[in-house]
Enzyme design. Sequence first.
Site, PDB file in Angstrom:
ATOM      1  N   ALA A  72       4.289   4.122   3.185  1.00  0.00           N
ATOM      2  CA  ALA A  72       3.865   2.874   2.534  1.00  0.00           C
ATOM      3  C   ALA A  72       3.935   1.744   3.557  1.00  0.00           C
ATOM      4  O   ALA A  72       4.526   1.901   4.632  1.00  0.00           O
ATOM      5  CB  ALA A  72       4.785   2.556   1.355  1.00  0.00           C
ATOM      6  N   LYS A  73       3.323   0.640   3.253  1.00  0.00           N
ATOM      7  CA  LYS A  73       3.462  -0.571   4.066  1.00  0.00           C
ATOM      8  C   LYS A  73       3.027  -1.743   3.208  1.00  0.00           C
ATOM      9  O   LYS A  73       2.157  -1.605   2.355  1.00  0.00           O
ATOM     10  CB  LYS A  73       2.576  -0.492   5.327  1.00  0.00           C
ATOM     11  CG  LYS A  73       2.957  -1.472   6.406  1.00  0.00           C
ATOM     12  CD  LYS A  73       4.298  -1.122   7.044  1.00  0.00           C
ATOM     13  CE  LYS A  73       4.261  -1.085   8.526  1.00  0.00           C
ATOM     14  NZ  LYS A  73       5.372  -0.477   9.183  1.00  0.00           N
ATOM     15  N   GLY A  74       3.642  -2.875   3.453  1.00  0.00           N
ATOM     16  CA  GLY A  74       3.266  -4.054   2.675  1.00  0.00           C
ATOM     17  C   GLY A  74       3.484  -5.310   3.474  1.00  0.00           C
ATOM     18  O   GLY A  74       3.907  -5.259   4.629  1.00  0.00           O
ATOM     19  N   ALA A  89       0.858  -1.185   0.000  1.00  0.00           N
ATOM     20  CA  ALA A  89       0.000   0.000   0.000  1.00  0.00           C
ATOM     21  C   ALA A  89       0.892   1.232   0.000  1.00  0.00           C
ATOM     22  O   ALA A  89       1.796   1.347   0.821  1.00  0.00           O
ATOM     23  CB  ALA A  89      -0.900   0.007   1.233  1.00  0.00           C
ATOM     24  N   ASP A 121      10.007  -5.466   8.978  1.00  0.00           N
ATOM     25  CA  ASP A 121       8.886  -5.249   9.894  1.00  0.00           C
ATOM     26  C   ASP A 121       8.647  -6.593  10.579  1.00  0.00           C
ATOM     27  O   ASP A 121       9.518  -7.477  10.548  1.00  0.00           O
ATOM     28  CB  ASP A 121       7.667  -4.772   9.087  1.00  0.00           C
ATOM     29  CG  ASP A 121       6.639  -4.054   9.934  1.00  0.00           C
ATOM     30  OD1 ASP A 121       6.691  -2.832  10.039  1.00  0.00           O
ATOM     31  OD2 ASP A 121       5.755  -4.736  10.503  1.00  0.00           O
TER      32      ASP A 121
END
Length: 431
Positions: A119-121, A74, A160
């Site tokens: 962002a993050k995924g 995202a 993460d």
Amino acid sequence: MATAPETAERPEEPDAEPESAVATARRQLERAAAHLDIDGNVVERLKHPRRVSRVSLPLERDDGSVTVYTGYRAQHDSVRGPYKGGLRYHPEVSEDECVGLAMWMTWKCAVMDLPFGGAKGGVVVDPKDLSSGEKERLTRRFAQELRADVGPMTDIPAPDMGTDPETMGWFMDAYSMQEGETTPGVVTGKPPVIGGSYGREEAPGRSVAIITREAVDYYDWDLTDTTVAVQGFGSVGANAARLLDEWGATVVAVSDVDGAIYDPDGLDTNDVMGHDERPGMVSGYDAPETLSNEALLELDVDVLIPAAIGNVVTESNVADVRADMVVEGANGPTTFAADEILESRGVPVIPDILANAGGVTVSYFEWLQDINRRSWSLERVNQELETEMLAAWDDVRSTFDRSDDLSWRDAAYVVGLQRVVDAHTARGLWP
Ligand code: NAD
């Protein structure tokens, strides 16, 4: 001085389903926007990600069978610079979670005044179910599927939950092989031998310690008279606890997933091994008292640092939280409702987007080192981190001081959101 809570058995109280990360992130955005004179249309836009990629990842298992996993990336907002944020391998990864966490990254980078967006995924997988070889193949395939989205000038992932420097090394290698050139700046959090930064691993815990020290000083407390309880003695919690201990605070309790240890006279935090150093070594440590993780949250301490997982201080236990200050080491440890209750009780909650932002700040240093092909010493990293954290603290503190109706979280959001909105205004809308 801290006292242990009653140890009487209490019935399990099922907590209401916590709201999704994206719902919380939107509520926090609205709350901060109400304190600023900004265009409602811009706020509406910022409630949504710019793009979400959803990819299927076929993985050949060690036994020859194929399992297809789902991955997301995202990208929320890049008005201030390339997207930045972690990749998480966890069974509960979802599109909504990635979007919410990407929004938090936008504000976190802006509070720190870093030239990045959010962002993050992640991949919906329990990494404990994968062999090392399977994890490597999954990561390489994920890198290939995201190749059009990521890059050192477009979107820079980082470790993460469930991913680590080794994972970032595989990701960087796969990307570099496909691009035909070694591109260390495509990810941060790599091992130093391939362009990672010294001090990256300790950075979020170091920033939690620096911000705790500044907040204690703000309220005219003396750090050497301050008692601290830390939930989660992992990368963030152990580094924060050890630094605060070194600076004179009394760390009375720490925990891992199996439970907490408590010594009212203060633990020797260097003697306690972190959970990752040896699983079970925190709860198995020879301390005067052991407690549950729930009881740790209710200790009568000056500072509580939840540094394990999200949603641990909730509407159902907040009445029992007796700490005089909460510093968020984990991302999102305080629910929206609990936050409001603590605020009404006058308990300052220093938010995650400021306190643990040392991680993304040293990621920024790593990116600079990669682009310049020149590594920094650990001393330089720590010194520059200190400078950046103090600058961000000053920005948030002066915003907090300017108004009677801003919480610390509001103040941090106002600083971050204002910077994002100013950048949108300066760049204008391409109709
Ligand atoms: P970690 O895995 O190194 O440590 C987590 C610790 O929490 C371990 O001691 C583990 O035993 C404990 N724990 C796990 N589940 C628990 C539970 N249900 N109850 C109590 N304790 C539990 O993880 P970390 O990197 O230290 O991350 C901790 C938090 O900080 C997460 O919310 C993460 O998103 C956030 N964070 C991490 C970084 C980073 O770069 N490491 C940066 C910013 C924020």
